[in-house]
Design an enzyme around this catalytic site. Structure first.
Site, short mmCIF file in Angstrom:
data_model
loop_
_atom_site.label_atom_id
_atom_site.label_comp_id
_atom_site.label_asym_id
_atom_site.label_seq_id
_atom_site.Cartn_x
_atom_site.Cartn_y
_atom_site.Cartn_z
N TYR A 209 -9.20 -28.18 26.05
CA TYR A 209 -10.43 -28.74 25.50
C TYR A 209 -10.57 -30.12 26.10
O TYR A 209 -9.87 -31.04 25.72
CB TYR A 209 -10.34 -28.84 23.98
CG TYR A 209 -10.72 -27.59 23.26
CD1 TYR A 209 -9.95 -26.44 23.37
CD2 TYR A 209 -11.86 -27.54 22.47
CE1 TYR A 209 -10.30 -25.28 22.72
CE2 TYR A 209 -12.22 -26.38 21.81
CZ TYR A 209 -11.44 -25.26 21.93
OH TYR A 209 -11.80 -24.11 21.28
N HIS A 390 -19.89 -18.29 15.58
CA HIS A 390 -18.73 -18.52 16.45
C HIS A 390 -17.41 -18.11 15.80
O HIS A 390 -17.01 -18.66 14.78
CB HIS A 390 -18.67 -19.99 16.85
CG HIS A 390 -17.57 -20.32 17.80
ND1 HIS A 390 -17.62 -19.96 19.14
CD2 HIS A 390 -16.39 -20.94 17.63
CE1 HIS A 390 -16.51 -20.36 19.74
NE2 HIS A 390 -15.74 -20.96 18.85
#
Ligand SMILES: *[C@@H]1O[C@H](CO)[C@@H](O)[C@H](O)[C@H]1NC(C)=O
Ligand SMILES: *[C@@H]1O[C@H](CO)[C@@H](O)[C@H](O)[C@H]1NC(C)=O
Ligand SMILES: *[C@@H]1O[C@H](CO)[C@@H](O)[C@H](O)[C@H]1NC(C)=O
Ligand SMILES: *[C@@H]1O[C@H](CO)[C@@H](O)[C@H](O)[C@H]1NC(C)=O
Ligand SMILES: *[C@@H]1O[C@H](CO)[C@@H](O)[C@H](O)[C@H]1NC(C)=O
Ligand SMILES: *[C@@H]1O[C@H](CO)[C@@H](O)[C@H](O)[C@H]1NC(C)=O
Length: 618
Positions: A209, A390
């Site tokens: 990330y 999500h």
């Protein structure tokens, strides 16, 4: 009646005339299109009528053989429905509503629910145009819903109907997309600004990330961002898994450079108001004509956090990336400033999903009663116009349900056939109003049959998430509202000792995950008291508690009767019959010339072929 029907079927079978060159069907264009296979051999165009609950498909395939289009459930072809058709070498046309009885064998449905509008063949393509109801009364037909639809397409090199894995494709598509980009206004004074990570060396780790803080354009007066588009650099494989853009409040001093979003430096996770979400499979998103993201006023964010989730499953070294989001903005102001509300199960540290579960439900509660006091100003009713769902790989379905004063109002949005590889912002058919005081419940459905170990909530693709982003106007200062259950209670229900949350989570590792314990854990998580954490754009956090309400399933509407065919005894909902479409019957040139072909097919026990003729004017 039965005789009449039989007669009609026979008539249909033997109708004969040449069809070449006749392109038939509605003159209105079909607004949506997509290639269905990697080699661009199969091209689908479609459109629908939400009121009439009818969908029209035009399938164009580079073949002179049969073509087929249908819907499957994604994990097996058995039971999938497939409408097939083609043009025989002598110019006659066949068309039939069928289903798969095993991986490659087709059988005609008892009830014919697809209506042929055109079937042609030229030197290159076979093109089949037909319509069908979203929901027919035939149990062999799969419904067309506002969920992700696994569209099944197949074709042959000749007119022998048999599925060949090399010419069978499944593609996840959100068919009932309400707003087409072409229907939206494009302002004349568009300005483009790219938010991108610059020349980032993708680490060789499976999951990264990467976060960086970027300024929004400096404008001297208020502007509206009205469109976002992913800006992807193509490498040998897709490594960008998702991109999120978070608006930063005023409160924090932001770090510089690029770093791990959720690593050693907590400053890289600052800013929690999502304004753009893009994930694999998604495309660009343009806001409705009356909505935009405000920039340029003192209340607006000046910086954003760009978060890019990379998956480098083959641990490729030395790959540099400059991906991001292209934003379009304008001084031509829209009516409303938009906001995004993040709901769901608080990702860390309480979320767990047992291994080997055919089905496991997680619930995250949001109570909006504290929104007013946290906002710093009265919160106007929230008008939701879009959403993004999500989860990671184990996610199978999600829904967001709204309650007011203890009564379930509606399901705001859902996807019963969620596909991790198709995450995109979707518009609601009707805007939904949320009033301060309402409760919002997110339900996430997982399957972990392929896993031996507990799955925990977390950022990596092999961890899980349970998130729903609601896109709404007018904006307020609340950025997220997420719940999680009392894990100590859950541990005790499973016969484990725990005196704090940490021990509660550790205890999950000691549980033997039998079917019974999976059900017990699911029940305990649902019964346990929820802690609801609410966060503002300026990182102010407060909490409250609540209980998970029951979800009353929304009943399905009535099915649409079929337009012809016979009903098999096992079809529990017998379809009614209207007369077969007049044009099909009236335009026929009935001869028995083509019976041998039909007889041949019958003889092989293959399929019941419906031979129909096409003439101008159908
Ligand atoms: C990726 O492409 C480059 C050239 O563009 C090539 O040298 C490299 O071997 C490829 N890597 C893989 C894993 O295919
Ligand atoms: C943010 O800071 C600017 C000046 O730095 C100030 O004018 C504005 O009111 C602040 N906004 C909020 C929401 O605090
Ligand atoms: C909930 O019920 C109370 C009392 O019945 C009422 O005063 C209130 O307006 C209701 N709230 C909403 C949002 O309808
Ligand atoms: C956000 O909070 C500030 C105070 O911190 C308040 O002045 C402002 O009106 C709030 N914004 C909205 C849209 O409610
Ligand atoms: C909830 O809020 C209370 C008081 O504001 C605080 O003491 C407590 O730590 C908070 N709980 C969580 C889980 O954040
Ligand atoms: C029917 O077909 C025959 C031979 O194919 C042709 O001669 C005749 O004109 C056709 N009749 C009609 C009504 O189309």
């Amino acid at each position: 009646m039965a005789c009449d029907l039989l007669f009609r079927l026979l008539l249909l079978m033997v109708l004969a005339a040449t069809s070449q060159g006749n392109h038939l069907g509605p003159t209105s264009r079909l607004r949506y299109s997509r290639f269905l296979d990697p080699s661009n051999v199969i091209f689908l165009r479609w459109d629908f009528d939400l009121e009439a609950e009818m969908i029209t498909f035009e399938l164009q395939v580079r073949t002179a053989g049969w073509v087929g289009l249908g819907v499957t459930n994604g994990y097996t072809f058995v039971g999938a429905d497939l409408v097939v058709g083609g043009v025989l070498p002598d110019g006659n046309v066949y068309f039939s509503d069928q289903h798969l009885v095993d991986e490659d064998t087709l059988e005609e449905d008892g009830s014919q629910d697809a209506k042929l509008l055109g079937l042609t063949e030229d030197d290159v393509y076979t093109t089949m145009l037909f319509s069908r109801p979203f929901r027919s009364c035939d149990p062999h037909d799969k419904d067309i819903t506002s969920d992700t639809v696994r569209v099944l397409a197949a074709y042959g090199l000749d007119d022998m109907l048999k599925l060949d894995p090399e010419r069978t494709f499944v593609k996840s598509i959100f068919l009932l997309q309400i707003v087409h980009p072409d229907d939206l206004d494009v302002p004349e004074d568009t300005i483009i600004h790219d938010l991108e990570i610059t020349d980032f060396l993708i680490p060789e780790d499976d999951t990264t990330y990467a976060c960086t803080f970027l300024p929004l354009p400096i404008v001297s007066k208020k502007h509206h961002i009205y469109k976002f588009e992913p800006k992807l650099v193509y490498h040998n494989e897709t490594m960008v898994h998702h991109i999120l853009v978070y608006a930063c409040g005023n409160a924090s001093a932001l770090p510089t450079g690029i770093s791990d979003c959720y690593g050693a430096d907590p400053a890289f996770s600052l800013c929690s108001q999502v304004i753009v979400g893009w994930a694999v499979g998604g495309t660009s998103y343009q806001f409705p004509d009356d909505v935009g993201v405000s920039i340029g006023t003192p209340l607006d964010p000046q910086w954003i956090r760009l978060e890019i989730h990379y998956s480098n499953f083959h641990n490729l070294p030395g790959v540099h990336d400059t991906s991001g989001i292209r934003m379009y903005y304008t001084a031509h102001l829209r009516k409303y400033d938009m906001g995004v509300l993040q709901l769901g199960f608080l990702t860390f540290p309480i979320h767990f999903i047992p291994p080997g579960a055919e089905s496991f439900m997680s619930y995250g509660l949001c109570k909006t009663e504290k929104f007013e006091e946290m906002n710093g100003a009265p919160v106007p009713d929230i008008q939701v116009y879009g959403y993004l769902l999500h989860t990671h790989l184990a996610g199978r379905a999600l829904q967001a349900v709204q309650y007011r004063n203890g009564t379930q109002l509606r399901t705001i949005c859902k996807d019963d056939t969620y596909d991790f590889n198709l995450q995109e912002t979707r518009d609601l058919p009707h805007r939904v109003e949320i009033k301060p005081g309402d409760e919002l419940l997110i339900e996430c459905h997982y399957q972990t049959l392929d896993r031996d170990f507990l799955t925990f909530g977390g950022p990596s693709t092999i961890n899980e998430m349970c998130l729903v982003f609601l896109f709404y106007y007018p904006r307020n200062n609340i950025s997220s509202c997420m719940g999680y259950p009392d894990i100590i209670y859950v541990a005790h229900e499973l016969g484990e000792e725990a005196s704090d949350s940490m021990e509660g989570m550790m205890a999950m590792n000691n549980v033997e995950w039998t079917l019974e314990n999976i059900k017990k854990a699911e029940k305990a998580c649902k019964e346990a008291q929820q802690t609801v954490l609410i966060k503002t754009i300026d990182e102010v956090v407060e909490n409250t508690t609540g209980w998970i309400p029951e979800i009353i399933p929304t009943p399905r509407g009535p099915c649409l009767e079929s337009s012809g065919g016979k009903v098999e005894p096992q079809d529990e909902t017998p379809a009614g019959f209207r007369a077969a479409p007049m044009a099909l019957l009236a335009s026929g040139n009935a001869t028995l010339r083509h019976l041998p072909m039909a007889a041949l097919l019958f003889g092989q026990g293959a399929f019941f072929w419906l031979l129909a003729t096409l003439q101008a004017g159908i």
